[in-house]
Motif scaffolding. Structure first.
Motif, PDB file in Angstrom:
ATOM      1  N   PRO A   2       0.721  -0.949   0.159  1.00 10.69           N
ATOM      2  CA  PRO A   2       0.441   0.643  -0.154  1.00 10.69           C
ATOM      3  C   PRO A   2       0.958   1.744   0.316  1.00 10.69           C
ATOM      4  O   PRO A   2       1.879   1.139   0.575  1.00 10.69           O
ATOM      5  CB  PRO A   2      -0.523  -0.195   1.344  1.00 10.69           C
ATOM      6  CG  PRO A   2      -0.349  -0.897   2.332  1.00 10.69           C
ATOM      7  CD  PRO A   2       0.910  -2.138   1.587  1.00 10.69           C
ATOM      8  N   HIS A   4       0.687   4.052   1.917  1.00 10.52           N
ATOM      9  CA  HIS A   4       1.134   3.814   3.147  1.00 10.52           C
ATOM     10  C   HIS A   4       1.759   3.442   4.116  1.00 10.52           C
ATOM     11  O   HIS A   4       2.179   1.984   3.507  1.00 10.52           O
ATOM     12  CB  HIS A   4      -0.517   4.061   4.206  1.00 10.52           C
ATOM     13  CG  HIS A   4      -1.856   4.173   3.653  1.00 10.52           C
ATOM     14  ND1 HIS A   4      -2.730   5.571   3.204  1.00 10.52           N
ATOM     15  CD2 HIS A   4      -2.524   3.232   3.212  1.00 10.52           C
ATOM     16  CE1 HIS A   4      -3.513   5.122   2.540  1.00 10.52           C
ATOM     17  NE2 HIS A   4      -3.743   4.132   2.834  1.00 10.52           N
ATOM     18  N   PRO A   8      -3.494   2.967   8.009  1.00  8.41           N
ATOM     19  CA  PRO A   8      -5.010   4.174   8.039  1.00  8.41           C
ATOM     20  C   PRO A   8      -4.879   4.350   9.325  1.00  8.41           C
ATOM     21  O   PRO A   8      -5.474   3.785  10.318  1.00  8.41           O
ATOM     22  CB  PRO A   8      -5.854   3.006   6.562  1.00  8.41           C
ATOM     23  CG  PRO A   8      -5.378   1.903   7.771  1.00  8.41           C
ATOM     24  CD  PRO A   8      -4.162   1.917   7.582  1.00  8.41           C
ATOM     25  N   GLU A 169      -3.460  11.554   3.163  1.00  8.32           N
ATOM     26  CA  GLU A 169      -3.985   9.705   3.886  1.00  8.32           C
ATOM     27  C   GLU A 169      -4.777  10.434   5.047  1.00  8.32           C
ATOM     28  O   GLU A 169      -5.282   9.375   5.655  1.00  8.32           O
ATOM     29  CB  GLU A 169      -2.263   9.184   4.389  1.00  8.32           C
ATOM     30  CG  GLU A 169      -2.010  11.137   5.563  1.00  8.32           C
ATOM     31  CD  GLU A 169      -1.342  12.264   4.458  1.00  8.32           C
ATOM     32  OE1 GLU A 169      -0.306  12.727   5.541  1.00  8.32           O
ATOM     33  OE2 GLU A 169      -1.516  11.769   3.369  1.00  8.32           O
ATOM     34  N   ALA A 181     -11.002   1.577  -5.952  1.00 10.66           N
ATOM     35  CA  ALA A 181     -10.791   1.700  -4.561  1.00 10.66           C
ATOM     36  C   ALA A 181      -9.039   1.312  -4.821  1.00 10.66           C
ATOM     37  O   ALA A 181      -8.041   2.099  -4.225  1.00 10.66           O
ATOM     38  CB  ALA A 181     -11.289   0.622  -4.132  1.00 10.66           C
ATOM     39  N   ARG A 185      -6.061   3.857  -3.811  1.00  8.27           N
ATOM     40  CA  ARG A 185      -5.118   3.041  -2.792  1.00  8.27           C
ATOM     41  C   ARG A 185      -3.528   3.894  -3.345  1.00  8.27           C
ATOM     42  O   ARG A 185      -3.001   4.354  -2.666  1.00  8.27           O
ATOM     43  CB  ARG A 185      -5.794   1.870  -2.688  1.00  8.27           C
ATOM     44  CG  ARG A 185      -3.978   1.422  -2.060  1.00  8.27           C
ATOM     45  CD  ARG A 185      -4.803  -0.162  -1.582  1.00  8.27           C
ATOM     46  NE  ARG A 185      -3.442  -1.512  -1.518  1.00  8.27           N
ATOM     47  CZ  ARG A 185      -3.639  -1.637  -0.422  1.00  8.27           C
ATOM     48  NH1 ARG A 185      -4.673  -1.098   0.364  1.00  8.27           N
ATOM     49  NH2 ARG A 185      -2.104  -2.239   0.355  1.00  8.27           N
ATOM     50  N   ARG A 186      -3.767   3.560  -4.760  1.00  6.33           N
ATOM     51  CA  ARG A 186      -2.191   4.247  -5.678  1.00  6.33           C
ATOM     52  C   ARG A 186      -2.397   5.646  -5.126  1.00  6.33           C
ATOM     53  O   ARG A 186      -0.763   6.243  -4.564  1.00  6.33           O
ATOM     54  CB  ARG A 186      -2.941   3.695  -7.150  1.00  6.33           C
ATOM     55  CG  ARG A 186      -0.801   3.961  -7.411  1.00  6.33           C
ATOM     56  CD  ARG A 186      -1.181   3.762  -8.767  1.00  6.33           C
ATOM     57  NE  ARG A 186       0.228   3.334  -9.411  1.00  6.33           N
ATOM     58  CZ  ARG A 186       0.420   4.663 -10.399  1.00  6.33           C
ATOM     59  NH1 ARG A 186      -0.583   6.122 -10.340  1.00  6.33           N
ATOM     60  NH2 ARG A 186       1.765   5.186 -10.393  1.00  6.33           N
ATOM     61  N   THR A 191      -9.220   3.840   1.843  1.00  5.91           N
ATOM     62  CA  THR A 191     -10.312   3.221   0.256  1.00  5.91           C
ATOM     63  C   THR A 191     -11.131   2.227   1.471  1.00  5.91           C
ATOM     64  O   THR A 191     -10.996   1.622   2.492  1.00  5.91           O
ATOM     65  CB  THR A 191      -9.493   2.297  -0.560  1.00  5.91           C
ATOM     66  OG1 THR A 191      -9.137   1.777   0.575  1.00  5.91           O
ATOM     67  CG2 THR A 191      -8.847   3.096  -1.415  1.00  5.91           C
ATOM     68  N   PRO A 208      -8.807  -2.839  -0.410  1.00 10.22           N
ATOM     69  CA  PRO A 208      -8.725  -1.644   0.460  1.00 10.22           C
ATOM     70  C   PRO A 208      -8.905  -1.733   1.635  1.00 10.22           C
ATOM     71  O   PRO A 208      -8.497  -2.781   2.795  1.00 10.22           O
ATOM     72  CB  PRO A 208     -10.491  -1.132   0.384  1.00 10.22           C
ATOM     73  CG  PRO A 208     -11.166  -2.744   0.178  1.00 10.22           C
ATOM     74  CD  PRO A 208      -9.986  -3.529  -1.005  1.00 10.22           C
ATOM     75  N   ASP A 209      -8.948  -0.906   2.529  1.00  7.52           N
ATOM     76  CA  ASP A 209      -8.829  -0.617   3.714  1.00  7.52           C
ATOM     77  C   ASP A 209     -10.200  -1.012   4.926  1.00  7.52           C
ATOM     78  O   ASP A 209      -9.429  -1.475   6.315  1.00  7.52           O
ATOM     79  CB  ASP A 209      -7.961   0.863   4.268  1.00  7.52           C
ATOM     80  CG  ASP A 209      -6.621   1.916   3.747  1.00  7.52           C
ATOM     81  OD1 ASP A 209      -6.127   0.851   4.125  1.00  7.52           O
ATOM     82  OD2 ASP A 209      -6.659   2.788   2.572  1.00  7.52           O
TER      83      ASP A 209
END
Length: 229
Positions: A2, A4, A8, A169, A181, A185-186, A191, A208-209
């Motif tokens: 991810p 991040h 998240p 973020e 999604a 994310r990218r 997400t 996704p998150d």
């Protein structure tokens, strides 16, 4: 991996996808029948529209959402659709009703002090009147249509973060499309994917998150993420 570098956190603002996330396209079927087009072609039209939208995103094509929607209708009908029939279908895009849980999901976000906006596909000039008709408390993102790229390219997501004045973020994306999604994310967004359209998240994309069965559960799970340290 991810984008991040950390787990998240709860978003400070949310952007929700419009078509088939907030506004189901199913009611357009009767307009296809009225236009003399077999309703089974509606799925083909949607797929054709997305195909061309994705191509334009890669090519940087300067075409509006309506251009692509009309072009896709002509292509799937062998350019046999009458202009009046084409208008019937396109007009229906501005008369869709939101999902029944949409207002409750938005209220849940507003009660937590989280702004909500809608992020359409390309320069969708019909989005603002659609929102006004629905009565949903959503902000259209005026500045996002200025980019030539379409979702799932990074630029529309990052433009939405800039317009809402939050870092990527801290911006949550709510969508019923796995490809959307993945694009969010990218771009570094938080997400949330709602299963009401696809049922299962597409296996080709990183998950996704958060995931939920509908808009309300997806929004609630985004709001339940931990506060930033």
């Amino acid at each position: 991996m991810p984008p991040h570098a950390h787990a998240p956190v709860r978003p400070a603002a949310l952007v929700l996808d419009a078509l088939d996330t907030l506004f189901p396209l199913g009611p357009l079927e009767w307009r296809f029948r009225e236009a003399g087009i077999p309703r089974v072609l509606m799925t083909r039209w949607c797929d054709h529209l997305l195909r061309d939208a994705f191509a334009l995103s890669l090519l940087g094509g300067e075409r509006t959402f309506e251009d692509v929607a009309r072009g896709s209708l002509r292509d799937i009908t062998g350019h046999q659709i009458a202009p009046a029939a084409e208008d019937v279908i396109i007009d229906g895009l501005g008369r869709l009703d939101p999902r029944p849980e949409a207002a409750t999901a938005l209220s849940a976000a507003h009660e937590r002090g989280v702004r909500t906006a809608v992020l359409g596909h390309g320069d969708d000039g019909r989005l603002r009147p659609l929102l006004e008709r629905s009565g949903l408390a959503l902000e259209p993102l005026a500045g996002v249509g200025g980019t030539s790229a379409w979702k799932p390219a990074r630029e529309p997501y990052l433009a939405a973060a800039r317009e809402l004045e939050v870092p990527p973020e801290r911006l949550g994306l709510v969508t019923a499309h796995g490809w959307d999604a993945a694009g969010g994310r990218r771009a570094g967004l938080v997400t949330g994917w709602t299963a009401h359209l696809e049922g299962r998240f597409p296996s080709v994309f990183p998950r996704p998150d958060v995931e939920g069965r509908d808009l309300l559960q997806t929004v609630e799970r985004l709001l339940d993420l931990p506060e930033p340290a």
